[in-house]
Design an enzyme around this catalytic site. Structure first.
Site, PDB file in Angstrom:
ATOM      1  N   HIS A  94       0.851  -1.191   0.000  1.00  0.00           N
ATOM      2  CA  HIS A  94       0.000   0.000   0.000  1.00  0.00           C
ATOM      3  C   HIS A  94       0.885   1.238   0.000  1.00  0.00           C
ATOM      4  O   HIS A  94       1.993   1.214   0.539  1.00  0.00           O
ATOM      5  CB  HIS A  94      -0.930  -0.008   1.229  1.00  0.00           C
ATOM      6  N   GLU A 142      -3.632   3.172  -6.991  1.00  0.00           N
ATOM      7  CA  GLU A 142      -4.034   4.341  -6.199  1.00  0.00           C
ATOM      8  C   GLU A 142      -3.001   5.448  -6.382  1.00  0.00           C
ATOM      9  O   GLU A 142      -1.885   5.319  -5.853  1.00  0.00           O
ATOM     10  CB  GLU A 142      -4.098   3.995  -4.706  1.00  0.00           C
TER      11      GLU A 142
HETATM   12  O1  G3P Z   1      -6.598   1.743   0.452  1.00  0.00           O
HETATM   13  C1  G3P Z   1      -7.566   2.671   0.138  1.00  0.00           C
HETATM   14  C2  G3P Z   1      -7.128   4.040   0.351  1.00  0.00           C
HETATM   15  O2  G3P Z   1      -5.770   4.299   0.262  1.00  0.00           O
HETATM   16  C3  G3P Z   1      -7.973   5.090  -0.258  1.00  0.00           C
HETATM   17  O3  G3P Z   1      -8.124   6.053   0.745  1.00  0.00           O
HETATM   18  O4  G3P Z   1      -9.301   7.781   1.976  1.00  0.00           O
HETATM   19  O5  G3P Z   1      -8.807   8.078  -0.435  1.00  0.00           O
HETATM   20  O6  G3P Z   1     -10.541   6.437   0.264  1.00  0.00           O
HETATM   21  P1  G3P Z   1      -9.262   7.126   0.615  1.00  0.00           P
END
Ligand code: G3P
Length: 217
Positions: A94, A142
């Site tokens: 992550h 991400e």
């Molecule tokens: O692992 C999911 C995360 O990193 C996304 O975070 O707060 O942007 O939904 P968020």
């Protein structure tokens, strides 16, 4: 176990609202939303909260495991222990817990050996292409700068989703960062993603169950 898609992965991180005495509440809210919407939901808990998995009807994942074997490794998290605590899978690499490619390779092997489903995270399509060769069960893309923010990956960088779907080849892709509406999820699925990762929209909500239900398509 096989996970149905579209998949909603709720990573509760280590927010005060979702750990220790609050972990059970958030996990139960995710479970209620999953059952009411008949959706495929996974909740990723801190290692110390994994024991809750035995009280839940939805799969629980760890947020990380280490690439270690049984032995003298003080403070590390053994994949076998995570499995024994009831986790069905784990996130790896992550953005908030980056590891080297070499360690990721070993971690994927170790996690799979104990039958944990692996969601390996990537920051962009190029990293996803490299990670795909390590054969995780899912790749989650991400963009780090959008995590926890107001603007979602689906709004700000839809091309990152479609390019990752291409670069990941046969590995199913999830996407995350700023996801907070049904439209975000629809865009992600339209671009070829098989699900989403969500944290703050659920953890910080007054009503986490409603917040999760509101994004399920
Ligand atoms: O692992 C999911 C995360 O990193 C996304 O975070 O707060 O942007 O939904 P968020």
């Amino acid at each position: 176990m096989k996970l149905r898609t579209p998949l909603y992965v709720i990573n509760v991180k280590t927010y005060e609202e979702s750990t220790c005495r609050n972990a059970s509440h958030i996990a139960k809210e995710c479970e209620s939303a999953a059952l009411s919407k008949k959706a495929s939901v996974v909740v990723c808990l801190e290692a110390t909260d994994l024991r809750l998995s035995y009280k839940l009807k939805i799969p629980v994942f760890a947020q990380h495991v280490d690439a270690i074997e049984y032995g003298a490794h003080t403070g590390f998290t053994l994949p076998e222990s995570v499995y024994c605590a009831g986790a069905k899978g784990t996130l790896l690499n992550h953005s908030e817990h980056k590891i080297s490619l070499e360690v990721l390779k070993k971690s994927i092997e170790r996690a799979k050996k104990v039958r944990l489903i692996v969601i390996a995270c990537a920051a962009n399509p190029a990293e996803a292409a490299i990670i795909a060769k390590l054969k995780p069960d899912f790749i989650a893309v991400e963009p780090p700068e959008l995590i926890g923010g107001e603007v979602s990956v689906a709004e700000a960088k839809p091309d990152v989703i479609s390019k990752t779907v291409k670069s990941a080849g046969k590995i199913p892709v999830l996407c995350g960062a700023g996801i907070k509406t049904k439209e975000d999820v629809k865009v992600a699925l339209r671009l070829g993603a098989k699900g989403v990762l969500v944290a703050s929209h659920i953890v910080k909500a007054m009503n986490p169950k409603k917040a999760l239900e509101s994004i399920i398509v």
